[in-house]
Design a protein around this motif. Structure first.
Motif, PDB file in Angstrom:
ATOM      1  N   GLY A  62       0.826  -1.202   0.000  1.00  0.00           N
ATOM      2  CA  GLY A  62       0.000   0.000   0.000  1.00  0.00           C
ATOM      3  C   GLY A  62       0.859   1.249   0.000  1.00  0.00           C
ATOM      4  O   GLY A  62       1.971   1.255   0.535  1.00  0.00           O
ATOM      5  N   ASP A 109      -2.549  -6.356  -3.388  1.00  0.00           N
ATOM      6  CA  ASP A 109      -2.632  -4.901  -3.571  1.00  0.00           C
ATOM      7  C   ASP A 109      -3.688  -4.380  -2.601  1.00  0.00           C
ATOM      8  O   ASP A 109      -4.883  -4.471  -2.848  1.00  0.00           O
ATOM      9  N   ALA A 110      -3.214  -3.837  -1.482  1.00  0.00           N
ATOM     10  CA  ALA A 110      -4.137  -3.294  -0.476  1.00  0.00           C
ATOM     11  C   ALA A 110      -4.516  -1.854  -0.781  1.00  0.00           C
ATOM     12  O   ALA A 110      -5.610  -1.403  -0.428  1.00  0.00           O
ATOM     13  N   GLY A 111      -3.591  -1.133  -1.434  1.00  0.00           N
ATOM     14  CA  GLY A 111      -3.861   0.274  -1.714  1.00  0.00           C
ATOM     15  C   GLY A 111      -2.685   0.963  -2.372  1.00  0.00           C
ATOM     16  O   GLY A 111      -2.251   2.031  -1.948  1.00  0.00           O
ATOM     17  N   LYS A 126      -7.585  -3.572  -3.588  1.00  0.00           N
ATOM     18  CA  LYS A 126      -7.330  -2.149  -3.408  1.00  0.00           C
ATOM     19  C   LYS A 126      -8.522  -1.421  -2.785  1.00  0.00           C
ATOM     20  O   LYS A 126      -9.637  -1.503  -3.291  1.00  0.00           O
ATOM     21  N   ALA A 148     -10.687  -2.079   5.109  1.00  0.00           N
ATOM     22  CA  ALA A 148      -9.379  -2.723   4.985  1.00  0.00           C
ATOM     23  C   ALA A 148      -9.217  -3.840   6.010  1.00  0.00           C
ATOM     24  O   ALA A 148      -8.718  -4.927   5.691  1.00  0.00           O
ATOM     25  N   GLY A 173       5.489  -0.752   1.325  1.00  0.00           N
ATOM     26  CA  GLY A 173       4.856   0.548   1.183  1.00  0.00           C
ATOM     27  C   GLY A 173       5.824   1.654   1.555  1.00  0.00           C
ATOM     28  O   GLY A 173       6.144   1.821   2.734  1.00  0.00           O
ATOM     29  N   TYR A 236      -3.178   1.277   4.226  1.00  0.00           N
ATOM     30  CA  TYR A 236      -4.116   0.192   3.920  1.00  0.00           C
ATOM     31  C   TYR A 236      -3.488  -1.165   4.174  1.00  0.00           C
ATOM     32  O   TYR A 236      -4.161  -2.109   4.598  1.00  0.00           O
ATOM     33  N   GLU A 237      -2.179  -1.276   3.914  1.00  0.00           N
ATOM     34  CA  GLU A 237      -1.518  -2.561   4.155  1.00  0.00           C
ATOM     35  C   GLU A 237      -1.472  -2.874   5.649  1.00  0.00           C
ATOM     36  O   GLU A 237      -1.653  -4.030   6.063  1.00  0.00           O
TER      37      GLU A 237
END
Length: 346
Positions: A62, A109-111, A126, A148, A173, A236-237
């Motif tokens: 993220g 892909d968290a963000g 995302k 999230a 990140g 976000y991660e």
């Protein structure tokens, strides 16, 4: 958001496990930390014959709004995207260590502030294209933060269907050591200068400037509770790892805690449900300054100290062979009785 996590209180089972450990063909306590790990994993799995099944590491990526300014990070934000591609192509340290230790590796892909192609071997989860810049406003709103956490929990739920009983988490990140430092300060009350480290390679002047910037951030924001702190300072991660840790504990998985970033997520997870720590094994002591103080705050000892501070879940991957050795000696090492070896004289 509620997670049902039972504390590890089966004293009868613990006694039986300890008896089995003590009656292996060795002096009592001679295998040191391996004995403690075997006891903990056996208690988590509620069996005298625990096994490490389908060990998995989920790496959450993220981006962080503050990284676009380049004032707390020596590398540009684009490196997050570039490293995700490196993960997908098998070129990162976590890929190598996962292959070496027969670990299933999943990239999420968290963000990330990039629109990845849909056909990539990537879990597309995302929430947004990076967080907001917390120098100006909270990184996430409450809805995004909860979304999230929920997504991280769902991803572990999916893994549980594959009989995964051992799981670790990694992250990528640019700027996320700043988020972790802010969360560490919020939970532990440790002075921010003790929470800030080199991250991806800041020199002494860079660390001093990073500390100054984060001190200003703390003057601007005053979260009322841990979830609000996560939304204000987190990525976000990190939020997904919070949910992933909680869901893993709910499923009675053995959770391998990596380094500085993952431990910051754990600090928040513990505030949501304190029983989660019973399921955690701490892989290593990161060379990032604040991590040792985090471990001291939690009153835990890590398995390894290799002076690593790479992230990605690399510390967790290196700990998997130790967990395997712990359960293997418990299951396969002879007892004094089965080997016909005399015990010490009374």
């Amino acid at each position: 958001m509620k997670f049902t996590i039972s504390p590890l209180l089966n004293n009868n089972l613990k006694e039986k496990l300890q008896y089995k450990i003590d009656n292996k063909t060795k002096p009592i306590g001679a295998l040191g930390v391996l004995e403690k790990v075997a006891l903990q994993i056996g208690t988590i799995q509620e069996t005298l014959e625990p096994k490490i099944k389908n060990p998995t590491i989920l790496v959450f990526a993220g981006d962080h709004g503050i990284a676009q300014e380049g004032i707390v990070n020596p590398y540009p934000q684009e490196v997050t995207t570039q490293m995700v591609y490196n993960f997908l192509q098998g070129g990162a340290a976590i890929n190598v260590f996962s292959e070496t230790n027969n670990i299933d590796l999943q990239i999420i892909d968290a963000g990330v502030n990039y629109n990845f192609e849909k056909n990539l071997p990537l879990i597309h989860a995302k929430i947004d294209f990076g967080t907001k810049n917390y120098r100006l406003e909270p990184a996430m709103n409450n809805e995004q933060c909860l979304k999230a956490i929920k997504k991280g929990a769902e991803l572990v739920e999916d893994r549980s269907k594959n009989e995964v009983n051992t799981i670790g988490f990694g992250e990528m990140g640019i700027g996320n050591t700043s988020s972790a430092a802010l969360l560490m300060h919020y939970i532990t009350n440790e002075p921010i200068e003790n929470c800030v480290g080199a991250g991806t390679g800041l020199n002494a002047e860079g660390i001093q400037n990073k500390t100054k910037v984060l001190s200003e951030v703390l003057k601007k924001h005053h979260p009322n509770n841990p979830l609000e702190a996560l939304a204000t300072f987190g990525g976000y991660e990190i939020a997904m790892i919070v949910g992933a840790i909680l869901k893993a504990a709910e499923h009675k998985m053995t959770i391998i805690i990596d380094g500085f970033i993952v431990t910051s997520a754990l600090l928040i997870a513990i505030e949501i449900n304190k029983n989660v720590i019973d399921y955690c094994i701490f892989a290593h002591s990161s060379n990032e300054q604040g991590h040792q103080k985090m471990l001291e705050y939690l009153n835990v000892k890590p398995l390894l100290n290799f002076n690593m501070r790479l992230g990605e879940g690399t510390g967790a991957a290196m700990a998997v062979p130790v967990l395997r050795a712990s359960t293997d000696f418990l299951n396969h090492m002879a007892s004094f009785e089965s080997a016909g070896v005399s015990t010490k004289s009374e």
